[in-house]
Design an enzyme around this catalytic site. Sequence first.
Site, PDB file in Angstrom:
ATOM      1  N   SER A  44       0.815  -1.215   0.000  1.00 49.04           N
ATOM      2  CA  SER A  44       0.000   0.000   0.000  1.00 49.04           C
ATOM      3  C   SER A  44       0.847   1.262   0.000  1.00 49.04           C
ATOM      4  O   SER A  44       0.364   2.343  -0.347  1.00 49.04           O
ATOM      5  CB  SER A  44      -0.916   0.026   1.224  1.00 49.04           C
ATOM      6  OG  SER A  44      -1.830  -1.045   1.205  1.00 49.04           O
ATOM      7  N   GLY A  90      -4.285  -1.784  -0.946  1.00 50.55           N
ATOM      8  CA  GLY A  90      -3.444  -1.502  -2.101  1.00 50.55           C
ATOM      9  C   GLY A  90      -3.167  -0.010  -2.227  1.00 50.55           C
ATOM     10  O   GLY A  90      -3.747   0.818  -1.516  1.00 50.55           O
ATOM     11  N   GLY A  95      -2.458   3.792  -4.476  1.00 48.75           N
ATOM     12  CA  GLY A  95      -2.954   4.564  -5.601  1.00 48.75           C
ATOM     13  C   GLY A  95      -4.302   5.221  -5.362  1.00 48.75           C
ATOM     14  O   GLY A  95      -4.880   5.173  -4.272  1.00 48.75           O
ATOM     15  N   CYS A 112      -9.452  -1.573   3.444  1.00 49.78           N
ATOM     16  CA  CYS A 112      -8.662  -0.425   3.011  1.00 49.78           C
ATOM     17  C   CYS A 112      -8.997  -0.022   1.565  1.00 49.78           C
ATOM     18  O   CYS A 112     -10.049   0.518   1.304  1.00 49.78           O
ATOM     19  CB  CYS A 112      -7.177  -0.706   3.200  1.00 49.78           C
ATOM     20  SG  CYS A 112      -6.134   0.773   3.106  1.00 49.78           S
ATOM     21  N   GLN A 138     -12.719   1.170  -0.428  1.00 47.87           N
ATOM     22  CA  GLN A 138     -12.983   2.230  -1.397  1.00 47.87           C
ATOM     23  C   GLN A 138     -13.540   1.665  -2.704  1.00 47.87           C
ATOM     24  O   GLN A 138     -14.428   2.272  -3.321  1.00 47.87           O
ATOM     25  CB  GLN A 138     -11.696   3.019  -1.639  1.00 47.87           C
ATOM     26  CG  GLN A 138     -11.206   3.735  -0.389  1.00 47.87           C
ATOM     27  CD  GLN A 138      -9.760   4.171  -0.481  1.00 47.87           C
ATOM     28  OE1 GLN A 138      -9.126   4.062  -1.532  1.00 47.87           O
ATOM     29  NE2 GLN A 138      -9.222   4.668   0.623  1.00 47.87           N
ATOM     30  N   GLY A 172      -4.505   7.423   1.979  1.00 44.99           N
ATOM     31  CA  GLY A 172      -4.485   8.849   1.687  1.00 44.99           C
ATOM     32  C   GLY A 172      -5.717   9.307   0.939  1.00 44.99           C
ATOM     33  O   GLY A 172      -5.855  10.490   0.622  1.00 44.99           O
ATOM     34  N   PHE A 173      -6.615   8.355   0.624  1.00 42.43           N
ATOM     35  CA  PHE A 173      -7.896   8.656  -0.010  1.00 42.43           C
ATOM     36  C   PHE A 173      -9.003   8.122   0.890  1.00 42.43           C
ATOM     37  O   PHE A 173      -8.775   7.218   1.706  1.00 42.43           O
ATOM     38  CB  PHE A 173      -7.999   7.996  -1.388  1.00 42.43           C
ATOM     39  CG  PHE A 173      -7.060   8.573  -2.420  1.00 42.43           C
ATOM     40  CD1 PHE A 173      -7.494   9.551  -3.303  1.00 42.43           C
ATOM     41  CD2 PHE A 173      -5.743   8.134  -2.501  1.00 42.43           C
ATOM     42  CE1 PHE A 173      -6.632  10.076  -4.254  1.00 42.43           C
ATOM     43  CE2 PHE A 173      -4.873   8.658  -3.440  1.00 42.43           C
ATOM     44  CZ  PHE A 173      -5.314   9.636  -4.324  1.00 42.43           C
ATOM     45  N   HIS A 216      -7.076  -1.781   9.083  1.00 45.07           N
ATOM     46  CA  HIS A 216      -6.436  -3.076   8.844  1.00 45.07           C
ATOM     47  C   HIS A 216      -6.607  -4.021  10.033  1.00 45.07           C
ATOM     48  O   HIS A 216      -5.788  -4.017  10.960  1.00 45.07           O
ATOM     49  CB  HIS A 216      -4.945  -2.886   8.565  1.00 45.07           C
ATOM     50  CG  HIS A 216      -4.651  -2.201   7.280  1.00 45.07           C
ATOM     51  ND1 HIS A 216      -4.189  -2.867   6.159  1.00 45.07           N
ATOM     52  CD2 HIS A 216      -4.771  -0.912   6.898  1.00 45.07           C
ATOM     53  CE1 HIS A 216      -4.028  -2.011   5.166  1.00 45.07           C
ATOM     54  NE2 HIS A 216      -4.376  -0.807   5.595  1.00 45.07           N
ATOM     55  N   GLU A 272      -5.960  -7.011  10.011  1.00 50.61           N
ATOM     56  CA  GLU A 272      -4.926  -8.029   9.920  1.00 50.61           C
ATOM     57  C   GLU A 272      -3.552  -7.486  10.302  1.00 50.61           C
ATOM     58  O   GLU A 272      -2.530  -8.164  10.133  1.00 50.61           O
ATOM     59  CB  GLU A 272      -4.874  -8.608   8.501  1.00 50.61           C
ATOM     60  CG  GLU A 272      -4.121  -7.768   7.469  1.00 50.61           C
ATOM     61  CD  GLU A 272      -4.839  -6.524   7.005  1.00 50.61           C
ATOM     62  OE1 GLU A 272      -5.720  -6.020   7.717  1.00 50.61           O
ATOM     63  OE2 GLU A 272      -4.502  -6.020   5.925  1.00 50.61           O
TER      64      GLU A 272
END
Length: 373
Positions: A49, A230, A232, A258, A262, A302-303, A348, A350
């Site tokens: 990520s 992940g 981006g 995460c 989204q 960050g999103f 998260h 995990e």
Amino acid sequence: MNARAQAALVLEDGRVFRGAAYGARGRSLGEAVFCTGMTGYQETLTDPSYHGQIVVQTAPQIGNTGWNDEDDESSKIWVNGYVVRDPARTPSNWRSKRSLDDELANQGVVGIAEVDTRSLTRHLRELGAMRAGVFSGDALGTVDEMVAEVLASPKMEGADLAGQVSTPKPYVVSPSGEVRFRVAALDLGIKSNTPRQLVARGIEVHVLPSTSTLDDLLAIEPDGVFLSNGPGDPATTVHATELTKQVLGREIPLFGICFGNQVLGRALGLGTYKMRYGHRGINIPVIDVVTKRVAITAQNHGFALEGEPGQRFESPFGAAQVSHYCANDGAVEGLRAFDVPAFSVQYHPEAAAGPHDAAPLFDDFVTLMEKKA
């Protein structure tokens, strides 16, 4: 430490932080972000990520436990650069195989030490995460030259990075005992601890490339589908979002974490936006809107999804709700669909080096598959 070569962290707004070379020498460009975790730097560095980002550790002392061969969250270090204040001169841990400095150098990760990370973090907190570059050795130039290189680098908005970190071919992680369920996990940047959490519950995990089609997914006859974390901009995940819509249409139990949160949100019709500096750490409080319970969570994003705490909305797949939110800023931290078997969280559960408050979410996924069965 004073004998180290010089290095510089250069931000796109022209701010320069001088320090000492750490890890590999050279130049590295990415988005400068800060992580507040006081432990787990090895897991942070190997978390896919963080691909495309220069990570600033707010904890002052980093590298004390060295680097071992057990705690990696993937096959390599994914960060674009690394910024620390006081790196350990000598690691001290019975599992340590080599120093953090050596491992960064071995994997070609350009870092910088002896930086005033408190001042740097305040700067990023006030102005937001921004493009940056770490320069050392022959890559050092004038401030104008280095700023120009940073400004020529791509922004995180619009960055399609999941395909760069996804597995190129499918693989299977099986439980040691009886197989209760089979799950198709779409790899958007999956961490190693995710399959471990699933197989501990008797789930056979088929990890699939991010480019997988619905036919690829259905071929393994899954009892459930998992959307991984992940890197981006989630706005670029056209394929993953369409695949998620197809899964929802077939009412296959689905769980997202995460980035997966989204993706599910976009499939349900919600938008996403770039946060000022995001959430990155292992002590972030999240509130469940139904139980009102607070979980201390590990996060790296960050999103975020657009929405309000507890908001109910109609989606193409029926009613849904913003099920969790951040106690610090009200950001969306989870979704739950009512008419199809799907839910997700932004944090998260995990997290290997973080809190375990949210681990029961994997049990909720099992319950969802049991009900469907």
